[in-house]
Design a protein around this motif. Structure first.
Motif, PDB file in Angstrom:
ATOM      1  N   ARG A 275      -2.661   5.624 -30.000  1.00 28.89           N
ATOM      2  CA  ARG A 275      -2.900   4.228 -30.398  1.00 28.89           C
ATOM      3  C   ARG A 275      -4.386   3.874 -30.347  1.00 28.89           C
ATOM      4  N   ALA A 276      -5.066   4.291 -29.286  1.00 28.86           N
ATOM      5  CA  ALA A 276      -6.489   3.992 -29.137  1.00 28.86           C
ATOM      6  C   ALA A 276      -7.322   4.683 -30.213  1.00 28.86           C
ATOM      7  N   LEU A 277      -6.976   5.915 -30.548  1.00 30.48           N
ATOM      8  CA  LEU A 277      -7.715   6.648 -31.569  1.00 30.48           C
ATOM      9  C   LEU A 277      -7.484   6.061 -32.966  1.00 30.48           C
ATOM     10  N   ALA A 278      -6.314   5.439 -33.160  1.00 30.75           N
ATOM     11  CA  ALA A 278      -6.004   4.842 -34.456  1.00 30.75           C
ATOM     12  C   ALA A 278      -6.722   3.505 -34.655  1.00 30.75           C
ATOM     13  N   ASP A 279      -7.121   2.853 -33.582  1.00 32.52           N
ATOM     14  CA  ASP A 279      -7.821   1.559 -33.671  1.00 32.52           C
ATOM     15  C   ASP A 279      -9.208   1.698 -34.250  1.00 32.52           C
TER      16      ASP A 279
END
Length: 193
Positions: free
Chosen positions: A189-193
Motif C-alpha cells: 500500500r505504501a509503495l503504491a501511494d
C-alpha cells in the motif's frame, strides 16, 4: 526433574517480558501495574504436586483483551501461554528459544544492545524528508503501543505514517518485523501511494 525446577520453568515462560534498557532506567511506565499470581495445586504428569506458587509480577504490556472470536489481542506473555499451554509444548518452545539464542554471535548481541542504550533521535525527527512507514505490532514488548511512544514520535516526521498491527497468530512481539507476511500488505500500500 524437581517440582521447583518445573515450576520455575513454567514461571519463566509465563512471565517473559522484554524491556528496552533505556525505558527500564526511566522508572515506572504509564499504566504499569504490579500483582501476584498464584498457581494452586499444580499436578505434574508424574503425579508430583506443587501446592502453591506465588509469582509477583509487573506488567507494562497492557490489559489482556479478547476479540469477538475469543482470541487474545493484548498481553504478549498470555499469547505465549496459548502457544504453549502444557509442559511438553512449553519445553519445546523453551528449547527452540535457547537454540535460536545459541545461533547468535554474543559480540553482535552486545553491540546491538549497547548501540541502543543512549540512542535518542527525537530532536532530529522533524528534519527527515524521506517517506516513512513505521509499523509496530500490538504485542511488541520493546516498544509497547500502550505507551504511545512510537506513534507520538512518528507523528513528528513530516508525511510519515504509523500502522499498528493487531496481535494475531502470526505476530511475534518485537520480532514481528521478521514476519513479512504480517506487514506485506501495508508495504505494498505504501509503495503504491
Amino acid at each position: 526433574m524437581t517440582i521447583l525446577r518445573r515450576a520455575l520453568r513454567l514461571a519463566a515462560l509465563a512471565v517473559l517480558v522484554l524491556v528496552a534498557p533505556s525505558a527500564w532506567a526511566a522508572g515506572p511506565w504509564p499504566g504499569q501495574t504490579e500483582a501476584d499470581w498464584v498457581l494452586h495445586d499444580y499436578r505434574f504428569a508424574n503425579g508430583e504436586m506443587l501446592p502453591a506458587l506465588t509469582l509477583h509480577y509487573t506488567t507494562t504490556l497492557g490489559t489482556p483483551r479478547r476479540d469477538s472470536a475469543g482470541r487474545l489481542t493484548g498481553a504478549s506473555p498470555l499469547v505465549m501461554q496459548e502457544q504453549a499451554p502444557d509442559l511438553a509444548s512449553a519445553d519445546a518452545l523453551y528449547r527452540k528459544m535457547v537454540d535460536d539464542a545459541r545461533k547468535q554471535d554474543a559480540n553482535d548481541v552486545l553491540y546491538a544492545t549497547e548501540a541502543v542504550m543512549d540512542y535518542a533521535p527525537e530532536p532530529l525527527l522533524p528534519r527527515i524528508r524521506a517517506r516513512i512507514l513505521a509499523i509496530n505490532s500490538a504485542d511488541d514488548g520493546v516498544n509497547p503501543p500502550e505507551l504511545g511512544v512510537t506513534a507520538r514520535e512518528v507523528a513528528k516526521i513530516p508525511g510519515a505514517r504509523f500502522v499498528l498491527i493487531p496481535i494475531g497468530p502470526a505476530t511475534r512481539g518485537h520480532l514481528t518485523y521478521e514476519q513479512a507476511a504480517v506487514w506485506k500488505a501495508e508495504l505494498v500500500r505504501a509503495l503504491a501511494d
